[in-house]
Design an enzyme around this catalytic site. Structure first.
Site, PDB file in Angstrom:
ATOM      1  N   LYS A 151      -0.234  -5.573   8.783  1.00 49.35           N
ATOM      2  CA  LYS A 151      -1.078  -4.369   8.780  1.00 49.35           C
ATOM      3  C   LYS A 151      -1.189  -3.828   7.346  1.00 49.35           C
ATOM      4  O   LYS A 151      -0.182  -3.760   6.629  1.00 49.35           O
ATOM      5  CB  LYS A 151      -0.416  -3.301   9.664  1.00 49.35           C
ATOM      6  CG  LYS A 151      -1.214  -2.035   9.780  1.00 49.35           C
ATOM      7  CD  LYS A 151      -0.440  -0.937  10.493  1.00 49.35           C
ATOM      8  CE  LYS A 151       0.340  -0.072   9.521  1.00 49.35           C
ATOM      9  NZ  LYS A 151       0.657   1.272   9.981  1.00 49.35           N
ATOM     10  N   LYS A 206       0.358   1.434   2.864  1.00 48.15           N
ATOM     11  CA  LYS A 206       0.916   1.857   1.574  1.00 48.15           C
ATOM     12  C   LYS A 206       2.347   1.344   1.433  1.00 48.15           C
ATOM     13  O   LYS A 206       2.761   0.898   0.370  1.00 48.15           O
ATOM     14  CB  LYS A 206       0.983   3.394   1.510  1.00 48.15           C
ATOM     15  CG  LYS A 206      -0.350   4.081   1.490  1.00 48.15           C
ATOM     16  CD  LYS A 206      -0.215   5.563   1.885  1.00 48.15           C
ATOM     17  CE  LYS A 206      -1.425   6.016   2.673  1.00 48.15           C
ATOM     18  NZ  LYS A 206      -1.378   7.369   3.212  1.00 48.15           N
ATOM     19  N   LYS A 215      12.231   2.340  11.117  1.00 50.43           N
ATOM     20  CA  LYS A 215      13.012   2.764   9.949  1.00 50.43           C
ATOM     21  C   LYS A 215      14.507   2.610  10.212  1.00 50.43           C
ATOM     22  O   LYS A 215      15.243   2.152   9.333  1.00 50.43           O
ATOM     23  CB  LYS A 215      12.685   4.210   9.557  1.00 50.43           C
ATOM     24  CG  LYS A 215      11.224   4.385   9.167  1.00 50.43           C
ATOM     25  CD  LYS A 215      11.054   4.863   7.746  1.00 50.43           C
ATOM     26  CE  LYS A 215       9.689   4.554   7.174  1.00 50.43           C
ATOM     27  NZ  LYS A 215       8.656   5.528   7.350  1.00 50.43           N
TER      28      LYS A 215
HETATM   29  P1  AMP Z   1      -1.817   7.381   7.151  1.00 53.15           P
HETATM   30  O1  AMP Z   1      -2.215   6.809   5.852  1.00 53.15           O
HETATM   31  O2  AMP Z   1      -0.583   6.784   7.713  1.00 53.15           O
HETATM   32  O3  AMP Z   1      -1.830   8.887   7.149  1.00 53.15           O
HETATM   33  O4  AMP Z   1      -2.960   6.943   8.148  1.00 53.15           O
HETATM   34  C1  AMP Z   1      -4.196   7.605   8.228  1.00 53.15           C
HETATM   35  C2  AMP Z   1      -5.072   6.985   9.286  1.00 53.15           C
HETATM   36  O5  AMP Z   1      -5.417   5.636   8.918  1.00 53.15           O
HETATM   37  C3  AMP Z   1      -4.408   6.874  10.665  1.00 53.15           C
HETATM   38  O6  AMP Z   1      -5.353   7.177  11.667  1.00 53.15           O
HETATM   39  C4  AMP Z   1      -3.979   5.433  10.743  1.00 53.15           C
HETATM   40  O7  AMP Z   1      -3.911   4.960  12.058  1.00 53.15           O
HETATM   41  C5  AMP Z   1      -5.093   4.748   9.965  1.00 53.15           C
HETATM   42  N1  AMP Z   1      -4.634   3.472   9.382  1.00 53.15           N
HETATM   43  C6  AMP Z   1      -3.735   3.314   8.380  1.00 53.15           C
HETATM   44  N2  AMP Z   1      -3.565   1.990   8.098  1.00 53.15           N
HETATM   45  C7  AMP Z   1      -4.372   1.305   8.956  1.00 53.15           C
HETATM   46  C8  AMP Z   1      -4.647  -0.096   9.164  1.00 53.15           C
HETATM   47  N3  AMP Z   1      -4.093  -1.045   8.426  1.00 53.15           N
HETATM   48  N4  AMP Z   1      -5.528  -0.421  10.142  1.00 53.15           N
HETATM   49  C9  AMP Z   1      -6.132   0.543  10.891  1.00 53.15           C
HETATM   50  N5  AMP Z   1      -5.914   1.866  10.737  1.00 53.15           N
HETATM   51  C10 AMP Z   1      -5.047   2.254   9.779  1.00 53.15           C
END
Ligand code: AMP
Ligand code: TRP
Length: 323
Positions: A188, A191, A110
């Site tokens: 990757k 969101k 960031k």
């Molecule tokens: P977050 O949406 O950032 O709260 O992520 C929630 C969970 O999803 C975390 O364990 C992240 O590591 C996993 N995660 C989010 N995006 C990915 C992705 N593209 N590939 C693998 N794991 C993901």
């Protein structure tokens, strides 16, 4: 084993969340003591609209329940229903050097992009360490992007224990077979990159997104490398091993266009997630039941957290003086 994980309520959940993390959360519920929560304190670092945050928090709960999380097995709760984590965050901050937080990838990314960094974003890993340590968690199932945060948690637990005595357990990360799920553009899936395929999107929109996945310009007749194809990376998550092997053979043989693989991916998506839409809608129609589940889960989690906080306060000399 005590298993803990959290997901931020900062946007619609997508295939990256599912195959990176949620799938193993649901698998692990059968043989472990699981604590899963919706990280709405963490979401405040990006969502600053009250109504939207309320809605997103509810949506994450309904998504998990529709995917098969069993609230009788798991303590499923909102992070904010255990406010003790914010107290622990402060205490951990006092044993943690600023340099550790400055090395966090999310913070460095960031700042490199010139985005404003709030103190909340800077301290994000401390709150996450508190989430993990306050339940004495052994295993933390997450995607690759969260591993550094768990390693920082191990360090922070070590700083505390060496200052005040052995209060915290050392947690270990646990990855799925696909620790990084690619998005529509091959980066990757995230969101914040706008390259997601949602778990509960409507069929038409999802199909359009799948047909727009970025591929290279190898002509139809030419052999293709499945390992370098974003469509294949997603296809293998949803297809059986036999079908995956067959696609791999067809890629390498040539004479197959990416469009064909995309169409099959859209079908496989529908077979898996289309079927769950009705369950998702049923939970959405029962907001009071969802609320009851979260409150009951919060109560169970808070009982553990309060006990651990008693040990923490005692270890630091913060307890009330007994009469
Ligand atoms: P977050 O949406 O950032 O709260 O992520 C929630 C969970 O999803 C975390 O364990 C992240 O590591 C996993 N995660 C989010 N995006 C990915 C992705 N593209 N590939 C693998 N794991 C993901
Ligand atoms: N930071 C995690 C994410 O973005 C969410 C999270 C918050 C978390 N606290 C946690 C994950 C504790 C595991 C354990 O994905």
């Amino acid at each position: 084993m005590r298993v803990l994980s959290g997901i931020q309520s900062s946007g619609a959940l997508h295939l990256g969340n599912y195959f990176g993390a949620m799938k193993q959360h649901i698998e692990l519920q059968h043989e472990n003591e699981c604590f899963y929560f919706i990280a709405n304190y963490h979401a405040l670092t990006t969502i600053q609209d009250a109504e939207r945050l309320q809605q997103l928090t509810f949506d994450v709960a309904a998504d998990y329940l529709a995917l098969g999380l069993d609230p009788n097995r798991v303590a499923f709760f909102r992070q904010t229903d255990v406010p003790e984590v914010t107290e622990l965050t402060w205490i951990l901050a006092t044993v943690t050097g600023k340099g550790l937080l400055e090395r966090a990838h999310s913070f460095k990314d960031k700042t490199a992009k010139g985005l404003p960094v709030s103190m909340g974003l800077f301290c994000y890993p401390l709150l996450m360490a508190a989430d993990i340590l306050i339940y004495r968690s052994d295993i933390v199932p997450v995607g690759q992007d969260q591993v550094q945060h768990i390693e920082m948690t191990q360090d922070i637990a070590g700083y505390f224990n060496s200052t005040y005595g052995e209060v915290f357990v050392r947690p270990e990360p646990r990855l799925n077979q696909t620790p990084v799920v690619p998005g529509l553009d091959g980066q990757k899936m995230s969101k914040s990159y706008g390259n997601t395929i949602e778990l509960f999107g409507d069929a038409g929109t999802i199909k359009k997104k799948i047909m727009s996945i970025k591929t290279d310009s190898t002509p139809v007749e030419a052999p293709k490398d499945p390992q370098r194809c974003n469509v294949f990376a997603l296809l293998k998550l949803l297809a059986s091993p036999e079908e995956t092997a067959e696609w791999e053979r067809r890629y390498r043989a040539g004479g197959m266009g990416y469009g064909e693989a995309k169409k099959r991916l859209a079908e496989l998506y529908e077979e898996k997630f289309g079927r769950l839409r009705a369950q998702r809608a049923a939970w959405a129609a029962r907001p009071d039941d969802v609320e009851d589940i979260l409150r009951a889960g919060g109560k169970r989690a808070r009982a553990v957290a309060q006990e651990v906080m008693e040990s923490v306060r005692r270890a630091c000399g913060l307890s009330a003086r007994p009469r």
